[in-house]
Every structure is written in structure tokens, then in C-alpha cells.
Motif scaffolding. Structure first.
Motif, PDB file in Angstrom:
ATOM      1  N   MET A 169       0.887  -0.913   0.047  1.00 49.11           N
ATOM      2  CA  MET A 169      -0.136  -0.102   0.065  1.00 49.11           C
ATOM      3  C   MET A 169       1.094   1.516  -0.106  1.00 49.11           C
ATOM      4  O   MET A 169       1.839   1.422   0.740  1.00 49.11           O
ATOM      5  CB  MET A 169      -0.711   0.199   1.306  1.00 49.11           C
ATOM      6  N   LYS A 170       0.421   1.689  -0.187  1.00 55.41           N
ATOM      7  CA  LYS A 170       1.134   3.618  -1.264  1.00 55.41           C
ATOM      8  C   LYS A 170       0.960   4.527   0.006  1.00 55.41           C
ATOM      9  O   LYS A 170       0.069   4.226   0.607  1.00 55.41           O
ATOM     10  CB  LYS A 170       1.496   3.868  -2.507  1.00 55.41           C
ATOM     11  N   LYS A 171       1.497   5.439   0.091  1.00 57.11           N
ATOM     12  CA  LYS A 171       1.472   6.962   0.841  1.00 57.11           C
ATOM     13  C   LYS A 171      -0.009   7.711   0.751  1.00 57.11           C
ATOM     14  O   LYS A 171      -0.547   7.035  -1.031  1.00 57.11           O
ATOM     15  CB  LYS A 171       2.365   7.868   0.690  1.00 57.11           C
ATOM     16  N   GLU A 172      -1.083   7.608   1.234  1.00 62.30           N
ATOM     17  CA  GLU A 172      -1.996   7.965   0.663  1.00 62.30           C
ATOM     18  C   GLU A 172      -2.560   9.299   1.910  1.00 62.30           C
ATOM     19  O   GLU A 172      -2.160   9.430   2.536  1.00 62.30           O
ATOM     20  CB  GLU A 172      -3.209   6.844   1.765  1.00 62.30           C
ATOM     21  N   ILE A 173      -3.345  10.462   0.983  1.00 62.38           N
ATOM     22  CA  ILE A 173      -3.913  11.144   1.530  1.00 62.38           C
ATOM     23  C   ILE A 173      -4.904  11.659   2.252  1.00 62.38           C
ATOM     24  O   ILE A 173      -5.723  11.749   0.699  1.00 62.38           O
ATOM     25  CB  ILE A 173      -3.370  13.067   0.094  1.00 62.38           C
ATOM     26  N   LEU A 174      -5.206  12.045   2.790  1.00 64.01           N
ATOM     27  CA  LEU A 174      -6.830  11.982   3.630  1.00 64.01           C
ATOM     28  C   LEU A 174      -6.991  13.069   4.363  1.00 64.01           C
ATOM     29  O   LEU A 174      -6.008  13.569   5.273  1.00 64.01           O
ATOM     30  CB  LEU A 174      -7.548  10.748   4.486  1.00 64.01           C
ATOM     31  N   LEU A 175      -8.376  13.798   4.347  1.00 62.53           N
ATOM     32  CA  LEU A 175      -9.035  14.594   5.201  1.00 62.53           C
ATOM     33  C   LEU A 175      -8.874  14.082   6.423  1.00 62.53           C
ATOM     34  O   LEU A 175     -10.297  13.414   6.381  1.00 62.53           O
ATOM     35  CB  LEU A 175      -9.934  16.127   4.736  1.00 62.53           C
ATOM     36  N   LEU A 176      -8.651  13.869   7.844  1.00 61.61           N
ATOM     37  CA  LEU A 176      -9.658  13.159   8.841  1.00 61.61           C
ATOM     38  C   LEU A 176      -9.584  14.252  10.448  1.00 61.61           C
ATOM     39  O   LEU A 176      -8.461  15.143  10.306  1.00 61.61           O
ATOM     40  CB  LEU A 176      -8.475  11.372   9.144  1.00 61.61           C
ATOM     41  N   LYS A 177     -10.199  14.237  11.108  1.00 63.28           N
ATOM     42  CA  LYS A 177     -10.170  14.102  11.557  1.00 63.28           C
ATOM     43  C   LYS A 177      -8.596  13.400  12.908  1.00 63.28           C
ATOM     44  O   LYS A 177      -8.163  12.549  12.410  1.00 63.28           O
ATOM     45  CB  LYS A 177     -10.951  13.715  13.533  1.00 63.28           C
ATOM     46  N   GLY A 178      -7.717  14.122  13.978  1.00 66.61           N
ATOM     47  CA  GLY A 178      -7.533  13.632  15.326  1.00 66.61           C
ATOM     48  C   GLY A 178      -7.512  12.580  15.377  1.00 66.61           C
ATOM     49  O   GLY A 178      -6.254  11.740  14.747  1.00 66.61           O
ATOM     50  N   ASN A 179      -8.625  12.071  15.572  1.00 62.26           N
ATOM     51  CA  ASN A 179      -8.793  10.943  16.288  1.00 62.26           C
ATOM     52  C   ASN A 179      -8.917  10.125  15.422  1.00 62.26           C
ATOM     53  O   ASN A 179      -8.313   8.784  15.342  1.00 62.26           O
ATOM     54  CB  ASN A 179     -10.414  10.766  17.623  1.00 62.26           C
ATOM     55  N   GLU A 180      -9.631   9.964  14.118  1.00 63.96           N
ATOM     56  CA  GLU A 180      -8.921   9.316  13.146  1.00 63.96           C
ATOM     57  C   GLU A 180      -7.919   9.323  12.178  1.00 63.96           C
ATOM     58  O   GLU A 180      -7.797   7.653  12.421  1.00 63.96           O
ATOM     59  CB  GLU A 180     -10.226   9.198  12.075  1.00 63.96           C
ATOM     60  N   ALA A 181      -7.162   9.966  12.262  1.00 63.28           N
ATOM     61  CA  ALA A 181      -5.556  10.543  12.077  1.00 63.28           C
ATOM     62  C   ALA A 181      -4.678   9.109  12.595  1.00 63.28           C
ATOM     63  O   ALA A 181      -4.375   8.032  12.790  1.00 63.28           O
ATOM     64  CB  ALA A 181      -5.559  11.509  11.601  1.00 63.28           C
ATOM     65  N   LEU A 182      -5.517   8.957  14.574  1.00 61.23           N
ATOM     66  CA  LEU A 182      -4.548   8.085  15.000  1.00 61.23           C
ATOM     67  C   LEU A 182      -4.623   6.525  14.918  1.00 61.23           C
ATOM     68  O   LEU A 182      -3.673   5.793  14.869  1.00 61.23           O
ATOM     69  CB  LEU A 182      -5.118   8.539  16.383  1.00 61.23           C
ATOM     70  N   ALA A 183      -6.252   6.545  14.774  1.00 65.76           N
ATOM     71  CA  ALA A 183      -6.620   4.756  14.443  1.00 65.76           C
ATOM     72  C   ALA A 183      -6.322   4.024  13.282  1.00 65.76           C
ATOM     73  O   ALA A 183      -5.181   3.195  12.919  1.00 65.76           O
ATOM     74  CB  ALA A 183      -8.303   4.979  13.956  1.00 65.76           C
ATOM     75  N   TYR A 184      -6.000   5.560  11.600  1.00 68.36           N
ATOM     76  CA  TYR A 184      -5.206   4.739  10.404  1.00 68.36           C
ATOM     77  C   TYR A 184      -3.489   4.447  10.460  1.00 68.36           C
ATOM     78  O   TYR A 184      -3.447   3.343  10.374  1.00 68.36           O
ATOM     79  CB  TYR A 184      -5.375   5.923   9.565  1.00 68.36           C
ATOM     80  N   ALA A 185      -3.416   5.496  11.643  1.00 67.78           N
ATOM     81  CA  ALA A 185      -1.917   5.199  11.114  1.00 67.78           C
ATOM     82  C   ALA A 185      -1.554   4.006  12.226  1.00 67.78           C
ATOM     83  O   ALA A 185      -0.553   3.336  12.309  1.00 67.78           O
ATOM     84  CB  ALA A 185      -1.000   6.878  12.228  1.00 67.78           C
ATOM     85  N   ALA A 186      -2.438   3.823  13.487  1.00 65.13           N
ATOM     86  CA  ALA A 186      -2.277   2.146  14.316  1.00 65.13           C
ATOM     87  C   ALA A 186      -2.341   1.058  13.465  1.00 65.13           C
ATOM     88  O   ALA A 186      -1.592   0.302  13.185  1.00 65.13           O
ATOM     89  CB  ALA A 186      -3.491   2.939  15.562  1.00 65.13           C
ATOM     90  N   VAL A 187      -3.071   1.344  11.923  1.00 67.31           N
ATOM     91  CA  VAL A 187      -2.995  -0.084  11.673  1.00 67.31           C
ATOM     92  C   VAL A 187      -2.003  -0.105  10.572  1.00 67.31           C
ATOM     93  O   VAL A 187      -1.603  -0.644   9.969  1.00 67.31           O
ATOM     94  CB  VAL A 187      -4.159   0.091  10.516  1.00 67.31           C
ATOM     95  N   ARG A 188      -1.256   0.995  10.039  1.00 69.81           N
ATOM     96  CA  ARG A 188      -1.018   1.471   8.710  1.00 69.81           C
ATOM     97  C   ARG A 188       0.235   0.963   9.522  1.00 69.81           C
ATOM     98  O   ARG A 188       1.612   0.328   8.297  1.00 69.81           O
ATOM     99  CB  ARG A 188      -0.411   2.844   8.679  1.00 69.81           C
ATOM    100  N   CYS A 189       0.815   0.725  10.643  1.00 70.55           N
ATOM    101  CA  CYS A 189       2.055   1.125  11.578  1.00 70.55           C
ATOM    102  C   CYS A 189       2.275  -0.635  11.920  1.00 70.55           C
ATOM    103  O   CYS A 189       3.384  -0.833  12.693  1.00 70.55           O
ATOM    104  CB  CYS A 189       2.433   1.974  12.578  1.00 70.55           C
ATOM    105  N   GLY A 190       1.386  -0.955  11.447  1.00 65.61           N
ATOM    106  CA  GLY A 190       1.084  -2.869  11.992  1.00 65.61           C
ATOM    107  C   GLY A 190       1.547  -3.127  13.958  1.00 65.61           C
ATOM    108  O   GLY A 190       1.483  -4.266  14.098  1.00 65.61           O
ATOM    109  N   CYS A 191       0.035  -1.979  13.892  1.00 69.98           N
ATOM    110  CA  CYS A 191      -0.129  -2.089  15.376  1.00 69.98           C
ATOM    111  C   CYS A 191      -0.337  -3.523  15.895  1.00 69.98           C
ATOM    112  O   CYS A 191      -1.521  -4.531  14.906  1.00 69.98           O
ATOM    113  CB  CYS A 191      -0.884  -1.393  15.976  1.00 69.98           C
ATOM    114  N   ASP A 192      -0.355  -4.405  16.678  1.00 74.64           N
ATOM    115  CA  ASP A 192      -1.209  -5.650  16.936  1.00 74.64           C
ATOM    116  C   ASP A 192      -1.917  -6.232  17.459  1.00 74.64           C
ATOM    117  O   ASP A 192      -3.203  -6.959  17.013  1.00 74.64           O
ATOM    118  CB  ASP A 192      -0.199  -6.546  17.278  1.00 74.64           C
TER     119      ASP A 192
END
Length: 357
Positions: free
Chosen positions: A1-24
Motif C-alpha cells: 500500500m502506497k502513501k495516501e492523503i486523506l482529510l481526517l480528524k486527529g482521532n481518526e488519523a490516530l486509528a488509521y496510523a495504528a493500522v498502517r504501522c502494524g499495531c497488533d
């Protein structure tokens, strides 16, 4: 998956980033103003794509103890809450610090004391940087001031947590959690297998096949052994202080006055710098990115240039004591803040700043 640009709330960005960084795993409990974190995980359904576990626990106490168990197995685990929920986690955070279990804890602050308000605040500074639990422990504290940093600090938080085997807290607030901005999301990282974890983290409790069994605990009844462990922790904290201070400087290179502010208060203070310059007042802004370790050397350098320093915080004055302790009376240090969920305006901060000339 490549880099992606989205319009997000801070709380939403947190969840997206957790998935992307391989959180268990994420274990949490909904509370305003960070409920969108769990809601976004429910929408993304990462258990179908990466195998990440997402669980709404029965309470904040349950959440932090789930982190203790899963983190002790070498897993990338995180939770999020707001102020009063973080207060309930303090015993578990202390246990994890003592047992050297890495994890990421996100606090999207709201006002207090007690249940307080659901409006934004920065009144958990002392709770985060002093360690609200028992014992002589420290915790790395990252203070984002943008939605992009809400995303970026997830990966950074995990990196620091595992490098030093320590809990890491991201201290955000209701402004950053609820605001919407453009966010660049990093490519997807693969989660580590159990075999990789056992190989990379010999301390983890991954079973004792072909190796000694591990038992992770924060208790030791022999005083001499417990003292030795505490001295080991203190040495680790001094290493973190030496190597992991993060900050941002902006504004004038030849300032008359200085401002120290973190998180959303730093965003507001950036406008103050511009307003002051328009009136011929040269101001420098220092934004601590790590609230612990605190940028003491950089604040001392600021103190050598200015007539006075103003701390801007959305609280009654907490970081101001660390700044005063750091400058040791070299220059006056004053505080400006608002309470009850009121966010200070740039114009009122500027008026306070003018009184220091």
C-alpha cells in the motif's frame, strides 16, 4: 500500500496510523473527546486485513491490564482515553513501567478536576510528566500539535517504546483530536510474527520452546534486588534524557520575549508571534515536542536572549513550574491560560505578553 492523503480528524488519523504501522492490538473504552478512535477502528475493521485485534474493554482499568498482558508478549499494543480514563489507568501504567513493558497510551485531554467537562484542556500535564502512578518511574510523553503529528507519533511512539522498553504517552487534547486536516498516511507495515518477536525481543513471554521461560513482573520482595532494578531504570531514564529530547523553534532569532507552549496552545501562540511582530515586538516560540524528556538546554538558551518568558497552557499553570525550575531565576517566567474548556485567543495572549516588556 502506497502513501495516501486523506482529510481526517486527529482521532481518526490516530486509528488509521495504528493500522498502517502494524499495531497488533488496541484495547480501549469510549470517552469524549476521543470516542472516534474506537469508532474508526470499527469502520476500518483491521482484523480482516492485518489481523489486528480491536476490543472495547469493559473499563479503562481492564484496557490497561490487557496492554500489560499483550505488551509483555512483545506485541505492539495501544490504548486511548481522555483525562479521567487515563487517571484510572495509572496503577497499570506504573506496573508496566516497573516491568519494562512497551506500549502506547494516547490521552486526548478534557477539562477537570474530576469528571469536569468534555471541552479541551491541557490540565493532564502533571499527570503525564510526573507519573500519576506510584514509584520512581518516568514515561516518554509526546505532544502533537497537528493531525499529521497525531498520525506520525503513533509510529514514533512505538519505536521509542520498544527501543527503551517503556510506556510512551501521546498527550493530545480535544482541539487536536477533533480538528480536521490533510494527513499523509505512510505505507502499510507488516505485523511481526510470533517467531520474529521471540527472536528480536528475548525478554518477551512468547513461550519457552528452545529457550528459558520468561516471567514479566513489577514486584520484587528482596530490597537489594529491587534497588538494583530501580537503579537500572534510573540509568535508562538518564539515557532517554540525553538522546530523545524533541522540540521546535520558530519566530525571531533575536527575541525580546519568549513563549513556551505545547500542543494546541503552541498553534495559537504561533499566531501571537506574528501579531507581536506586526507591532514591532520580536518574540521566539519554543514548542516542546517531548514533554518528558523536557527541553531544558533549549529553554536555558532562550532565557539567555530574552527579558522574560511566557508559558501558554490551557490550564491553571503546570508546565510553567518546569520552565521556572529550568531557568533558575535568570529571567521572569509568567503563565497565561484559560480554564473550563475555554481556549485562549491570540489577542488576549498578546496583551499578557505586552505586560512583560
Amino acid at each position: 500500500m502506497k502513501k495516501e492523503i486523506l482529510l481526517l480528524k486527529g482521532n481518526e488519523a490516530l486509528a488509521y496510523a495504528a493500522v498502517r504501522c502494524g499495531c497488533d492490538a488496541y484495547f480501549g473504552y469510549p470517552i469524549t473527546p476521543q470516542s472516534e478512535v474506537l469508532e474508526t477502528f470499527a469502520e476500518l475493521q483491521p482484523w480482516k486485513t492485518t489481523g489486528m485485534v480491536v476490543l472495547q474493554a469493559e473499563s479503562e482499568v481492564a484496557s490497561i491490564n490487557m496492554l500489560y498482558g499483550a505488551g509483555g508478549c512483545g506485541k505492539k499494543v495501544m490504548t486511548s482515553s481522555a483525562s479521567v480514563g487515563i487517571a484510572l489507568m495509572q496503577e497499570g501504567i506504573s506496573y508496566m513501567a516497573g516491568a519494562e513493558v512497551p506500549c502506547l497510551i494516547v490521552n486526548v485531554q478534557r477539562g477537570g478536576p474530576g469528571l469536569g467537562t468534555i471541552q479541551p484542556s491541557q490540565s493532564d500535564y502533571n499527570q503525564a510528566t510526573r507519573g500519576g502512578g506510584n514509584g520512581d518511574y518516568e514515561m516518554i510523553v509526546l505532544a502533537p500539535n497537528s493531525v499529521q503529528e497525531m498520525a506520525d507519533f503513533v509510529d514514533l511512539g512505538f519505536e521509542l517504546a520498544f527501543r527503551y522498553r517503556t510506556p510512551v504517552m501521546m498527550l493530545a487534547d480535544g482541539v487536536i483530536g477533533q480538528m480536521m486536516e490533510k494527513v499523509v498516511l505512510q505505507p502499510q507495515k507488516e505485523r511481526m510474527s510470533d517467531e520474529e518477536i521471540a527472536k528480536r525481543y528475548p525478554w518477551a513471554t512468547t513461550g519457552c520452546k528452545n529457550r528459558k521461560p520468561n516471567v514479566i513482573t513489577s514486584v520484587e520482595l528482596v530490597p537489594e534486588i529491587m534497588e538494583k532494578h530501580n537503579l537500572h531504570l534510573q540509568a535508562k531514564y538518564r539515557e532517554i534524557e540525553e538522546n530523545e529530547v524533541r522540540y521546535e523553534l520558530s519566530g525571531s532569532d533575536n527575541p525580546v520575549l519568549g513563549i513556551v507552549a505545547f500542543g494546541s496552545a503552541a498553534r495559537i501562540s504561533q499566531k501571537v508571534v506574528d501579531l507581536a511582530k506586526a507591532e514591532g515586538i520580536e518574540v521566539q516560540l519554543l514548542r516542546p515536542i517531548t514533554l518528558w524528556p523536557f527541553p531544558k538546554k533549549q529553554i536555558l538558551e532562550m532565557a539567555s536572549k530574552v527579558k522574560g518568558i511566557l508559558t501558554v497552557e490551557i490550564n491553571a499553570g503546570q508546565m510553567v513550574y518546569d520552565v521556572r525550575y529550568t531557568v533558575e531565576g535568570r529571567v521572569p517566567v509568567e503563565h497565561y491560560g484559560r480554564l473550563g474548556g475555554i481556549v485562549p485567543s491570540p489577542s488576549e495572549i498578546l496583551e499578557k505578553l505586552k505586560t512583560m516588556l
